[in-house]
Enzyme design. Sequence first.
Site, PDB file in Angstrom:
ATOM      1  CG  HIS A  70      -1.849   1.134   1.327  1.00 57.70           C
ATOM      2  ND1 HIS A  70      -3.158   1.064   0.923  1.00 57.70           N
ATOM      3  CD2 HIS A  70      -1.667   2.403   1.770  1.00 57.70           C
ATOM      4  CE1 HIS A  70      -3.738   2.246   1.111  1.00 57.70           C
ATOM      5  NE2 HIS A  70      -2.857   3.070   1.628  1.00 57.70           N
ATOM      6  CD  GLU A  71       1.478   3.548   3.702  1.00 58.33           C
ATOM      7  OE1 GLU A  71       1.633   4.618   3.087  1.00 58.33           O
ATOM      8  OE2 GLU A  71       0.455   3.278   4.369  1.00 58.33           O
ATOM      9  CG  HIS A 111       0.126   6.207  -0.542  1.00 59.62           C
ATOM     10  ND1 HIS A 111      -0.872   6.958  -1.121  1.00 59.62           N
ATOM     11  CD2 HIS A 111      -0.476   5.493   0.446  1.00 59.62           C
ATOM     12  CE1 HIS A 111      -2.030   6.714  -0.501  1.00 59.62           C
ATOM     13  NE2 HIS A 111      -1.819   5.826   0.446  1.00 59.62           N
ATOM     14  CD  GLU A 158      -5.895   5.202   0.239  1.00 60.01           C
ATOM     15  OE1 GLU A 158      -4.921   5.953   0.456  1.00 60.01           O
ATOM     16  OE2 GLU A 158      -6.147   4.199   0.924  1.00 60.01           O
TER      17      GLU A 158
HETATM   18 ZN    ZN Z   1      -3.339   5.136   1.779  1.00 52.89          ZN
END
Ligand code: ZN
Length: 436
Positions: free
Chosen positions: A263-264, A267, A293
């Site tokens: 997830h990160e 980003h 996101e």
């Molecule tokens: Zn996030």
Amino acid sequence: MARPIDELTSYLATVYDLDRVAAVLTWDQRTYMPSGGSNSRAQQLTTLAKLGHQYKTAPELGQLLDASEASSGDLDEVERALVRVARRDFEQERKLPSELVTELTHVTSVANEAWQAARATADWALFAPHLEAIVRLYRQVAEHLGYREHPYDALLDQYEPGMTTAHVRSLFNELQAGIVPLVQAIAQQHATEDDKPLYGHFEPAAQLAFAWRIGGEWGFDQQRGRMDPTTHPFCTSFGRDDVRITTRTFADYLAPALFGTFHETGHGLYEQGIDTRLGRGPLGRAASLGLHESQSRMWENLVGRSLPFWKRHYGELQAAFPRLNDTSLQQFYKAINAVQPSMIRVEADELTYNLHILLRFEIELQLLEDTVAVQDLPQLWRDQMEQLLGIVPRNDAEGVLQDVHWSHGGIGYFPTYTLGNVLSVQLLRAAEQERP
Ligand code: ZN
């Protein structure tokens, strides 16, 4: 003579640098700073915020914007975008009276401490008066910023420029109609053992090494970024050439290090991918939180939980963790995609996640409309959980008190998570159509 746009660009670069310096301090605060440093760090961050506000609202900036707009015929596409976005930021900053900004800073910092105590003891009464104050102030913020239809529009717009309450509502109507029956159907035939392979001993250092290597394969440039441990993972950027992701591991549970890091990394890829021409100024920021996101959710869910991805990498994971030798690829794939209604948003699976957001969106609307009292939120939360997910929290810590956002004043933020989910699917589909 320097063109006004060049002076404006250089002025905005200073503002950008101040924000990035604050990001360095915040990153350090949330990773390596000893707890004794918290008071002086808060003072330093407040000083930077004050300086930033002065720069962002200075009459000089207004003059540079006026002059740049007057010569807009000579500007290229990027310069015109810069003027447009900088003008928007300037007007927004100036709409909020500084006494209101100061009061918000104070009220939210006290509220955050009260929220921590309230959550630790599952005692809503400790947090309720603070939330009442926050809601009262944010109604004022909405009035100062202005809106067309609903006060919530003004708050949403800060995170997702141009998005409206009506648009989000229609999106949720569609999602709810599709997801609720699906969740009910799955809940009836669910095998609770599905995610068992993810539990057991997994060496933390090996978890980090695996996730970091995958990030590199996905294009996260490890010369322009780092990964460090933290309690609540986040990604921050000091500029496109220095992007920091953070993560956490559990020695007895594999999922957070894998999917949290994926997830990160998503980003981080977004930050590293920002065009150099947009660099040091307001165009160098994310276009919106929903877009940001969309990248994290795409890598976490659409790639990281897909069968093709694990066909390629499952052997490496088994080599790192021989205990998985008894788990087939199919079993593992099933484990990482198990669906089960649960109390906590951040642990929710891909399918039920948006229902957690819908619940918060509706509560925020009612708070701003003053159609629900803060003291009645715990009951409203339980009723809504039962209706949407078929489960009821045992206490308020796993119910209405679970998220930090409201204590920070982040009203209007939650919908960006669902917008990100929806955008991620749209973007991946478009990519697949273009390059099957
Ligand atoms: Zn996030």
